[in-house]
Scaffold this motif. Structure first.
Motif, short mmCIF file in Angstrom:
data_model
loop_
_atom_site.label_atom_id
_atom_site.label_comp_id
_atom_site.label_asym_id
_atom_site.label_seq_id
_atom_site.Cartn_x
_atom_site.Cartn_y
_atom_site.Cartn_z
N UNK A 226 0.83 -1.20 0.00
CA UNK A 226 0.00 0.00 0.00
C UNK A 226 0.87 1.26 0.00
N UNK A 227 2.00 1.22 0.70
CA UNK A 227 2.90 2.37 0.72
C UNK A 227 3.54 2.58 -0.65
N UNK A 228 3.92 1.50 -1.32
CA UNK A 228 4.48 1.60 -2.67
C UNK A 228 3.45 2.18 -3.62
N UNK A 234 1.49 9.43 -6.34
CA UNK A 234 2.01 10.79 -6.18
C UNK A 234 2.94 11.17 -7.31
N UNK A 235 3.67 10.17 -7.86
CA UNK A 235 4.66 10.46 -8.89
C UNK A 235 4.03 10.72 -10.26
#
Length: 235
Positions: A226-228, A234-235
């Motif tokens: 989930x963090x990845x 965002x990128x």
């Protein structure tokens, strides 16, 4: 994917699911091929509080789809997979009995969407000549699927968003373990918090993901995944 505007053709595509949308005042049907999944494991992680992850694997593929579920749902699924018979029917047993009493058969379960980290599922049921689609929590849908012996499907978009690809094809052949206890304190392994994961680089997260998958710590794998995904958005 196949676009059609003739609803009568829907019956011919039993191997795909359809979604309706309107363009220029005309109703269209979007057909998405379904990907069959199988249950590989139910993992229990005991660190601060009991959490469970059910691990679904792509049939004839290398991707896994770990999903966090509640303790009661995990026990309900494991009871069927391990062949246990409670003296009184569990909630999902009761639902199955009610389905049968009213002549409804569960044909398949589809994990249809992932929205803001929440998985959505549908029960595809048959009542006489009528096909009924019922929204369901994913954990409940899987608990019913194992009771009816029906297939579990998802779509490519869900696997793209939340699936984990196995690097080693041989790992796909590992023996299924339906209830695995991950007692990390005894292994001297520490699960990282969300804040600690945010401080790691993408490369560090990818490496950590491989490590936790090796020790079958799927609840930590879900947090890393989930963090990845959050950073990719965002990128």
């Amino acid at each position: 994917m196949l676009f059609l505007h003739n609803r009568q053709l829907c019956i011919a595509y039993s191997s795909a699911s359809r979604q309706a949308f309107i363009r220029g005042g005309v109703s269209y049907w979007l057909y998405m091929e379904k990907i069959e999944l199988e249950i590989l494991a139910i993992s229990q992680n005991i660190v601060q509080q009991p959490t469970h992850a059910i691990v679904l694997g792509e049939v004839n593929g290398l991707r896994r789809l770990p999903i966090l579920i509640g303790q009661h749902e995990a026990q309900s699924i494991a009871a069927v997979l391990e062949g246990m018979r409670p003296s009184r029917p569990l909630t999902h047993d009761l639902i199955k009995n009610m389905f049968h009493a009213f002549g409804v058969e569960l044909q398949e379960v589809i994990i249809s969407d992932l929205i803001e980290g929440v998985f959505y599922a549908k029960l595809i049921c048959q009542h006489g000549d009528e096909t009924i689609e019922i929204d369901s929590r994913t954990s409940d849908a899987i608990a019913l699927a194992v009771r009816f012996g029906c297939p579990i499907y998802t779509y490519e978009k869900v696997l793209d968003a939340a699936g984990i690809l196995l690097e080693d094809p041989q790992e796909r052949k590992l023996k299924k373990s339906f209830l695995v206890e991950e007692k990390l304190e005894q292994k001297k392994e520490k699960s990282l918090t969300e804040e600690e994961l945010r401080n790691l680089s993408i490369d560090q997260l990818q490496k950590l993901l491989e490590e936790v998958l090796e020790r079958e710590d799927y609840t930590q794998a879900i947090a890393i995944r989930d963090e990845i995904n959050r950073r990719k958005k965002k990128s």
